[in-house]
Design an enzyme around this catalytic site. Structure first.
Site, PDB file in Angstrom:
ATOM      1  N   HIS A   1       0.406  -1.059   5.542  1.00  0.00           N
ATOM      2  CA  HIS A   1      -0.202  -0.727   4.252  1.00  0.00           C
ATOM      3  C   HIS A   1       0.547  -1.450   3.130  1.00  0.00           C
ATOM      4  O   HIS A   1       1.732  -1.762   3.258  1.00  0.00           O
ATOM      5  CB  HIS A   1      -0.181   0.790   4.024  1.00  0.00           C
ATOM      6  CG  HIS A   1      -1.135   1.524   4.909  1.00  0.00           C
ATOM      7  ND1 HIS A   1      -1.903   2.573   4.470  1.00  0.00           N
ATOM      8  CD2 HIS A   1      -1.485   1.317   6.211  1.00  0.00           C
ATOM      9  CE1 HIS A   1      -2.666   3.006   5.466  1.00  0.00           C
ATOM     10  NE2 HIS A   1      -2.423   2.266   6.522  1.00  0.00           N
TER      11      HIS A   1
ATOM     12  N   GLU B   1       1.680  -0.470   0.300  1.00  0.00           N
ATOM     13  CA  GLU B   1       2.847   0.239  -0.249  1.00  0.00           C
ATOM     14  C   GLU B   1       4.047   0.068   0.671  1.00  0.00           C
ATOM     15  O   GLU B   1       5.178  -0.132   0.221  1.00  0.00           O
ATOM     16  CB  GLU B   1       2.531   1.735  -0.390  1.00  0.00           C
ATOM     17  CG  GLU B   1       1.380   2.065  -1.320  1.00  0.00           C
ATOM     18  CD  GLU B   1      -0.023   1.989  -0.674  1.00  0.00           C
ATOM     19  OE1 GLU B   1      -0.231   1.206   0.264  1.00  0.00           O
ATOM     20  OE2 GLU B   1      -0.909   2.719  -1.139  1.00  0.00           O
TER      21      GLU B   1
ATOM     22  N   CYS C   1      -2.664   6.465   0.351  1.00  0.00           N
ATOM     23  CA  CYS C   1      -3.111   7.398   1.393  1.00  0.00           C
ATOM     24  C   CYS C   1      -1.957   8.322   1.784  1.00  0.00           C
ATOM     25  O   CYS C   1      -0.803   8.088   1.402  1.00  0.00           O
ATOM     26  CB  CYS C   1      -3.613   6.623   2.611  1.00  0.00           C
ATOM     27  SG  CYS C   1      -2.279   5.925   3.595  1.00  0.00           S
TER      28      CYS C   1
HETATM   29  N1  THU Z   1      -4.603   0.714   2.789  1.00  0.00           N
HETATM   30  C1  THU Z   1      -3.417   0.477   2.138  1.00  0.00           C
HETATM   31  O1  THU Z   1      -2.890  -0.644   2.207  1.00  0.00           O
HETATM   32  N2  THU Z   1      -2.864   1.477   1.426  1.00  0.00           N
HETATM   33  C2  THU Z   1      -3.396   2.732   1.325  1.00  0.00           C
HETATM   34  O2  THU Z   1      -2.690   3.658   0.976  1.00  0.00           O
HETATM   35  C3  THU Z   1      -4.816   2.903   1.666  1.00  0.00           C
HETATM   36  C4  THU Z   1      -5.263   2.016   2.781  1.00  0.00           C
HETATM   37  C5  THU Z   1      -5.179  -0.347   3.616  1.00  0.00           C
HETATM   38  C6  THU Z   1      -4.998  -0.127   5.104  1.00  0.00           C
HETATM   39  C7  THU Z   1      -6.155  -0.879   5.695  1.00  0.00           C
HETATM   40  O3  THU Z   1      -5.778  -2.234   5.800  1.00  0.00           O
HETATM   41  C8  THU Z   1      -7.247  -0.782   4.624  1.00  0.00           C
HETATM   42  O4  THU Z   1      -6.579  -0.428   3.400  1.00  0.00           O
HETATM   43  C9  THU Z   1      -8.329   0.250   4.919  1.00  0.00           C
HETATM   44  O5  THU Z   1      -7.785   1.485   5.088  1.00  0.00           O
HETATM   45 ZN    ZN Z   2      -1.477   3.913   2.924  1.00  0.00          ZN
END
Ligand code: THU
Ligand code: ZN
Length: 286
Positions: free
Chosen positions: A93, A95, A120
């Site tokens: 992710h 973050e 998330c």
């Molecule tokens: N995603 C993030 O990078 N950060 C979050 O907190 C929400 C979700 C990314 C993970 C995945 O690559 C895409 O968004 C769909 O969930």
């Molecule tokens: Zn996330």
């Protein structure tokens, strides 16, 4: 919010990628002066550039994050990284990627994290592992908030009796075991964060023309949001505008702790998700 011209955006993207995702204080200062804005606004204005480093072949959802330290006054870029044909739980992710960039580049403090979207639950938990996380301000498109507000009644490192935190500075090791690995990789191994499994681990990717990339494991008290060393190294590569399949790779080495080893399988799975065939050299510290 400030809109940055396409030309400047491209120039900044070049600068950031040649610096593996780090935005030095000098550059932030000059941008704040140029646009007459304060740091929080600047971080939010730079998010579209962070999101450009995203590699998201599965979701096509590009997330950008920027971690900032009010101590060093430097900023660190992060973006999400998905692996085709590999389990979704392996995704990095944005973050996590921003915190990883800060940590790998020697940062020991994070005061702010700006993100293109609300974090998330998995990311809230990952951020909760960072030193002084309760003081981190989270900058979102429409509101500024804190981790304590986003993750009340949290499960944290202390719940498993762990007094250390991610980004704590660990004492450098003076004993150097004889291993067929570089001294830089051994340094990353010792700096890795494995308070729960005990399996310190790190990865080195040697490329023919783009230098070396390093990653370290960053464990989490809730286990699942942990980052493996190969994910960490590949995220650093993505922030340099590179991917395994686009560069000539000379060698990939994983080093982990003989007694507790647990990273070998996940490294193989991540590497299998690329079209090229990559051998991974495995070394163990006993
Ligand atoms: N995603 C993030 O990078 N950060 C979050 O907190 C929400 C979700 C990314 C993970 C995945 O690559 C895409 O968004 C769909 O969930
Ligand atoms: Zn996330």
């Amino acid at each position: 919010m400030l809109t940055i011209s396409k030309e400047l955006e491209q120039e900044l993207q070049q600068k950031i990628q040649s610096n593996s995702g780090v935005i030095p204080k000098t550059l932030l200062d000059s941008l704040m002066a140029k646009f007459d804005i304060e740091i929080k606004q600047l971080l939010q204005s730079l998010l579209p550039i962070a999101a450009r480093f995203s590699i998201a072949p599965i979701s096509n959802f590009n997330v950008g994050a920027i971690a900032y330290s009010s101590d060093s006054e430097c900023a660190y870029i992060g973006s999400n990284l998905e692996f085709n044909h590999a389990a979704l739980c392996l995704v990095v992710h944005a973050e996590q990627s921003a915190i990883n960039t800060a940590w790998l580049n020697g940062e020991t403090h994070i005061s702010h994290i700006a993100i293109t979207d609300a974090p998330c639950g998995h990311c809230r938990q990952f951020i909760n592992e960072v030193k002084l996380s309760e003081q981190i301000e989270i900058l979102l498109p429409n509101t500024n908030t804190s981790l304590s507000e986003l993750l009340p009644h949290s499960f944290g490192p202390a719940d498993l009796g762990n007094e250390t935190r991610l980004l704590d500075v660990s004492a450098p090791k003076t004993t150097v075991p004889k291993l067929p690995i570089s001294s830089e990789l051994l340094k990353h191994y010792h700096a890795s964060y494995a308070p729960y499994s005990g399996n310190k681990s790190a990865v080195e990717i040697v490329t023919a023309q783009h230098g070396n990339f390093y990653g370290r494991c960053a464990e989490n008290v809730a286990y699942n949001p942990s980052l493996s060393p190969l994910q960490s190294a590949l995220s650093q590569m993505a922030l340099s505008g590179l991917s395994l399949d686009k560069v000539e790779v000379v060698e990939i080495t994983l080093v982990e702790t003989e007694q507790y080893k647990n990273q070998s399988g996940v490294a193989d799975v991540v590497l299998e998700s690329f079209t090229g065939k990559y051998e991974i050299k495995k070394a163990y510290v006993s």
